[in-house]
Every structure is written in C-alpha cells, then in structure tokens.
Design a protein around this motif. Structure first.
Motif, PDB file in Angstrom:
ATOM      1  N   ALA A  71     -25.560  11.173  10.304  1.00 46.81           N
ATOM      2  CA  ALA A  71     -26.362   9.954  10.151  1.00 46.81           C
ATOM      3  C   ALA A  71     -26.762   9.754   8.687  1.00 46.81           C
ATOM      4  CB  ALA A  71     -27.603  10.042  11.038  1.00 46.81           C
ATOM      5  N   LYS A  72     -27.149  10.851   8.043  1.00 50.41           N
ATOM      6  CA  LYS A  72     -27.562  10.769   6.630  1.00 50.41           C
ATOM      7  C   LYS A  72     -26.391  10.337   5.757  1.00 50.41           C
ATOM      8  CE  LYS A  72     -31.331  14.043   6.285  1.00 50.41           C
ATOM      9  NZ  LYS A  72     -31.566  15.475   6.138  1.00 50.41           N
ATOM     10  N   LEU A  73     -25.221  10.925   6.017  1.00 47.59           N
ATOM     11  CA  LEU A  73     -24.027  10.590   5.221  1.00 47.59           C
ATOM     12  C   LEU A  73     -23.697   9.105   5.362  1.00 47.59           C
ATOM     13  CD1 LEU A  73     -21.746  13.673   6.009  1.00 47.59           C
ATOM     14  CD2 LEU A  73     -22.662  13.063   3.771  1.00 47.59           C
ATOM     15  N   THR A  74     -23.814   8.613   6.585  1.00 47.57           N
ATOM     16  CA  THR A  74     -23.530   7.190   6.830  1.00 47.57           C
ATOM     17  C   THR A  74     -24.579   6.311   6.149  1.00 47.57           C
ATOM     18  OG1 THR A  74     -22.550   7.831   8.927  1.00 47.57           O
ATOM     19  CG2 THR A  74     -23.021   5.497   8.640  1.00 47.57           C
ATOM     20  N   ASP A  75     -25.851   6.698   6.261  1.00 50.65           N
ATOM     21  CA  ASP A  75     -26.935   5.918   5.628  1.00 50.65           C
ATOM     22  C   ASP A  75     -26.718   5.812   4.123  1.00 50.65           C
ATOM     23  OD1 ASP A  75     -28.201   5.498   7.981  1.00 50.65           O
ATOM     24  OD2 ASP A  75     -29.845   6.929   7.647  1.00 50.65           O
ATOM     25  N   LYS A  79     -26.023   2.453   1.994  1.00 50.40           N
ATOM     26  CA  LYS A  79     -26.945   2.089   0.911  1.00 50.40           C
ATOM     27  C   LYS A  79     -26.153   1.797  -0.372  1.00 50.40           C
ATOM     28  CE  LYS A  79     -29.872   5.185  -0.508  1.00 50.40           C
ATOM     29  NZ  LYS A  79     -30.620   6.434  -0.319  1.00 50.40           N
ATOM     30  N   ASN A  80     -24.998   2.419  -0.489  1.00 56.72           N
ATOM     31  CA  ASN A  80     -24.160   2.267  -1.685  1.00 56.72           C
ATOM     32  C   ASN A  80     -22.871   1.503  -1.396  1.00 56.72           C
ATOM     33  OD1 ASN A  80     -25.483   4.036  -3.917  1.00 56.72           O
ATOM     34  ND2 ASN A  80     -25.658   5.235  -2.039  1.00 56.72           N
ATOM     35  N   HIS A  81     -22.927   0.617  -0.408  1.00 52.74           N
ATOM     36  CA  HIS A  81     -21.718  -0.108   0.016  1.00 52.74           C
ATOM     37  C   HIS A  81     -21.083  -0.905  -1.124  1.00 52.74           C
ATOM     38  CE1 HIS A  81     -23.386  -4.198   0.133  1.00 52.74           C
ATOM     39  NE2 HIS A  81     -24.518  -3.557   0.327  1.00 52.74           N
ATOM     40  N   HIS A  82     -21.894  -1.350  -2.083  1.00 55.04           N
ATOM     41  CA  HIS A  82     -21.378  -2.130  -3.214  1.00 55.04           C
ATOM     42  C   HIS A  82     -20.550  -1.256  -4.161  1.00 55.04           C
ATOM     43  CE1 HIS A  82     -25.311  -0.428  -4.061  1.00 55.04           C
ATOM     44  NE2 HIS A  82     -24.923  -0.328  -5.313  1.00 55.04           N
ATOM     45  N   LEU A  83     -20.763   0.056  -4.085  1.00 62.45           N
ATOM     46  CA  LEU A  83     -20.037   0.983  -4.972  1.00 62.45           C
ATOM     47  C   LEU A  83     -18.760   1.502  -4.317  1.00 62.45           C
ATOM     48  CD1 LEU A  83     -22.517   3.616  -6.505  1.00 62.45           C
ATOM     49  CD2 LEU A  83     -21.160   1.947  -7.751  1.00 62.45           C
ATOM     50  N   ILE A  84     -18.824   1.667  -2.999  1.00 67.24           N
ATOM     51  CA  ILE A  84     -17.733   2.332  -2.282  1.00 67.24           C
ATOM     52  C   ILE A  84     -16.643   1.330  -1.904  1.00 67.24           C
ATOM     53  CG2 ILE A  84     -17.137   3.637  -0.197  1.00 67.24           C
ATOM     54  CD1 ILE A  84     -20.054   4.790  -0.364  1.00 67.24           C
ATOM     55  N   GLU A 116     -26.000  13.118  -4.558  1.00 67.30           N
ATOM     56  CA  GLU A 116     -26.788  12.926  -3.342  1.00 67.30           C
ATOM     57  C   GLU A 116     -26.030  13.443  -2.113  1.00 67.30           C
ATOM     58  OE1 GLU A 116     -29.516   9.381  -1.319  1.00 67.30           O
ATOM     59  OE2 GLU A 116     -28.143   8.867  -2.928  1.00 67.30           O
ATOM     60  N   LEU A 117     -24.736  13.121  -2.045  1.00 62.23           N
ATOM     61  CA  LEU A 117     -23.917  13.552  -0.909  1.00 62.23           C
ATOM     62  C   LEU A 117     -23.723  15.069  -0.912  1.00 62.23           C
ATOM     63  CD1 LEU A 117     -21.234  10.706  -1.030  1.00 62.23           C
ATOM     64  CD2 LEU A 117     -22.976  11.001   0.742  1.00 62.23           C
TER      65      LEU A 117
END
Ligand code: NI
Length: 145
Positions: A71-75, A79-84, A116-117
C-alpha cells in the motif's frame, strides 16, 4: 548530426596501461569508444548534480507478503505520478517482487523518490540508475581502431 572529429590525447604510460585494461574488461572495441563513454558518463553525472531534467530507473526488490508495504509503495508512486512514466512488476520468486520504475523529471525529485522507496521497511534492495540524455552519436562507422 555533426561528423566525427579526431584529436590527439597524451597520456602517461602507466595510465594508458590501466585504460587498456579497463577497455578489455569492459569489452570496448576501441580506445575512442571507451573515451566517449567516459565523457558521456561524466556529463550525465553533471546533469544529475545540477537538478536538470533527467531520466532515472529505480529498481526495488521487496516481499509482497507485507500488505502495508504494498500500500505504501502504491501511495508513494501515485503521489509522484507526474514523475513516473512507466513501471514494471516482475514476480521474482515465490516471496519477492521486483519493481522497475522509470522516472523523468527533476533529478532532485527522482533522487528523493528513489530514497523514499528504498528506505521503506521490507524493501530488500533498491537502486537508482542514472540514465542520461547526452546527445551524442553512438555510430562508430568510419572509425579506425
Ligand atoms: Ni509480485
């Protein structure tokens, strides 16, 4: 595209010997090819340290049994969808997953995202590969060895 420009390089014998060993170990076809890659590598490093827009590949290995971690990895990724720009999930073994995340944007943000990951409890391995955008031809045609 500009053509190849030849220039002479002076090196002391000991350094040249080490360079030739490096060339052999890294299976370069010529000294020029090895030198070009070293220059590119250094220019990429400069891009990454100056906060420019870069592309990075984040690899993480983790145990999929820990639901809170999933869940944390997905969150974090949302949160960084603009980067990925792309992710790939590989079921590595019965217990472990490998996730390859390709990110494009500010080098500082990508470094922070990778940190962070990687720092999450349950992430067994994490690595950030700093890809570059140095525009230079990889074409070796017409080159003498
Ligand atoms: Ni998996």
């Amino acid at each position: 595209m500009s053509g190849l420009i030849r220039f002479g390089v002076s090196l002391d014998e000991a350094l040249l010997k080490k360079f030739d060993v490096y060339i052999k170990e890294n299976k370069y076809q010529s000294r020029s090819e090895a030198l070009r890659d070293l220059i590119r590598k250094d220019l990429i490093k400069k891009e990454w340290t100056s906060g420019e827009n870069v592309t990075g590949i984040i690899n993480i290995v983790y145990t999929h049994g820990i639901r809170a971690l999933m869940a944390k990895l997905t969150d974090i990724q949302h949160k960084n969808h603009h980067l990925i720009i792309s992710t790939q999930h590989i079921h590595l073994t019965h217990d472990d997953c490998l996730e390859v995340i390709i990110a494009k944007g500010s080098s500082v943000r990508i470094i922070n995202l990778a940190a962070e990951l990687k720092s999450l409890k349950g992430v067994k391995y994490g690595d950030l590969s700093m890809a570059g955008s140095v525009k230079s031809s990889k074409n070796h045609k017409g080159e003498r060895r």
